[in-house]
Design a protein around this motif. Structure first.
Motif, PDB file in Angstrom:
ATOM      1  N   ALA A  53       0.812  -1.215   0.000  1.00  0.00           N
ATOM      2  CA  ALA A  53       0.000   0.000   0.000  1.00  0.00           C
ATOM      3  C   ALA A  53       0.848   1.269   0.000  1.00  0.00           C
ATOM      4  O   ALA A  53       0.304   2.378   0.000  1.00  0.00           O
ATOM      5  CB  ALA A  53      -0.941   0.000   1.204  1.00  0.00           C
ATOM      6  N   VAL A  79      -0.773  -2.692   5.071  1.00  0.00           N
ATOM      7  CA  VAL A  79      -2.110  -2.131   5.289  1.00  0.00           C
ATOM      8  C   VAL A  79      -2.212  -1.737   6.760  1.00  0.00           C
ATOM      9  O   VAL A  79      -2.168  -2.594   7.647  1.00  0.00           O
ATOM     10  CB  VAL A  79      -3.200  -3.148   4.909  1.00  0.00           C
ATOM     11  CG1 VAL A  79      -4.584  -2.602   5.256  1.00  0.00           C
ATOM     12  CG2 VAL A  79      -3.108  -3.474   3.420  1.00  0.00           C
ATOM     13  N   ALA A  84      -7.450   1.647   3.869  1.00  0.00           N
ATOM     14  CA  ALA A  84      -6.633   0.819   2.976  1.00  0.00           C
ATOM     15  C   ALA A  84      -7.161  -0.607   2.919  1.00  0.00           C
ATOM     16  O   ALA A  84      -7.155  -1.244   1.860  1.00  0.00           O
ATOM     17  CB  ALA A  84      -5.181   0.832   3.440  1.00  0.00           C
ATOM     18  N   VAL A  96      -4.800  -9.813   2.714  1.00  0.00           N
ATOM     19  CA  VAL A  96      -4.255  -8.543   3.187  1.00  0.00           C
ATOM     20  C   VAL A  96      -3.200  -8.840   4.240  1.00  0.00           C
ATOM     21  O   VAL A  96      -3.322  -9.810   5.000  1.00  0.00           O
ATOM     22  CB  VAL A  96      -5.374  -7.648   3.778  1.00  0.00           C
ATOM     23  CG1 VAL A  96      -4.798  -6.516   4.623  1.00  0.00           C
ATOM     24  CG2 VAL A  96      -6.239  -7.094   2.655  1.00  0.00           C
ATOM     25  N   SER A  98      -0.821  -6.992   7.333  1.00  0.00           N
ATOM     26  CA  SER A  98      -0.483  -5.856   8.182  1.00  0.00           C
ATOM     27  C   SER A  98       0.802  -6.190   8.929  1.00  0.00           C
ATOM     28  O   SER A  98       0.976  -7.317   9.380  1.00  0.00           O
ATOM     29  CB  SER A  98      -1.592  -5.567   9.198  1.00  0.00           C
ATOM     30  OG  SER A  98      -2.757  -5.091   8.555  1.00  0.00           O
TER      31      SER A  98
END
Length: 205
Positions: A53, A79, A84, A96, A98
């Motif tokens: 991102a 993220v 986002a 996704v 993180s």
């Protein structure tokens, strides 16, 4: 096709991560660079990539890569907030990532797609692993011995070390019990990616 987030679907995703062995983290300057880098990785035989991102216009890159490679897994990493996470989901991300626990990200996804949550402490890693796959980040801080220590107390945890790992060290991490290894710029800078990946996976730890 919407991702399968049932218990069986999560297990299937975990298995896909393990089969991937190497997950390229494509932190590029532009969407066009990201699309080209993803294409190189898939042409070299890899099965999943993580766009980031931090890349300009990353949702456009994600959509293009998904269109060009519908049979591969394409996720979005780095993220850090709800917005986002929603953009990644709306753009068709398969998963996704993180780098640390972010409750708003998990809340925004609502279990619609897999989330690989990162952490460095034992508590963060084991909490993230309860949801499927945990990301050990930044992996170079603790090193391979740290991963072994975590897996000694939680041998069934699925952990993907990422951050500061050269391609040449991938086999060491896999031998230590990593489900897969995230590799960044070091992978993109090689000339013959196919040969470099083969050598990395076949080099004795």
């Amino acid at each position: 096709m919407a991702p399968d987030t049932t218990a069986e679907g999560v297990t299937a995703f975990v298995d896909q991560v393990s089969r991937a062995r190497i997950i390229p983290v494509l932190r590029t300057q532009s969407a066009d660079e990201a699309v080209k880098a993803a294409g190189r990785c898939f042409d070299a035989g890899l099965t999943m990539v993580e766009l980031t991102a931090t890349t300009t216009d990353w949702p456009l890159a994600l959509q293009q890569v998904r269109k060009d490679h519908p049979d591969r897994l394409v996720g979005v990493g780095t993220v850090l907030d709800e917005a986002a996470a929603r953009r990644a989901n709306d753009a068709g991300a398969d998963f996704v990532v993180s780098p640390c626990p972010v409750p708003s990200v998990r809340g925004a996804l609502k279990g619609q797609i897999p989330l690989i949550e990162g952490g460095l402490t034992v508590g963060e890693i084991l909490a993230a692993a309860q949801h499927g796959v945990a990301k050990l980040f930044p992996a170079h801080v603790g090193g391979v011995r740290y991963l072994r220590s975590i897996l000694a107390i939680a041998p069934n945890s699925r952990i993907v070390p990422t951050g500061g790992i050269p391609l040449a060290d991938v086999s060491q991490w896999l031998a230590a019990g990593a489900s897969a290894v995230g590799v960044g710029r070091d992978l993109l800078e090689v000339g013959d990616m196919v040969a470099a990946i083969r050598q990395a996976l076949e080099t004795p730890p």
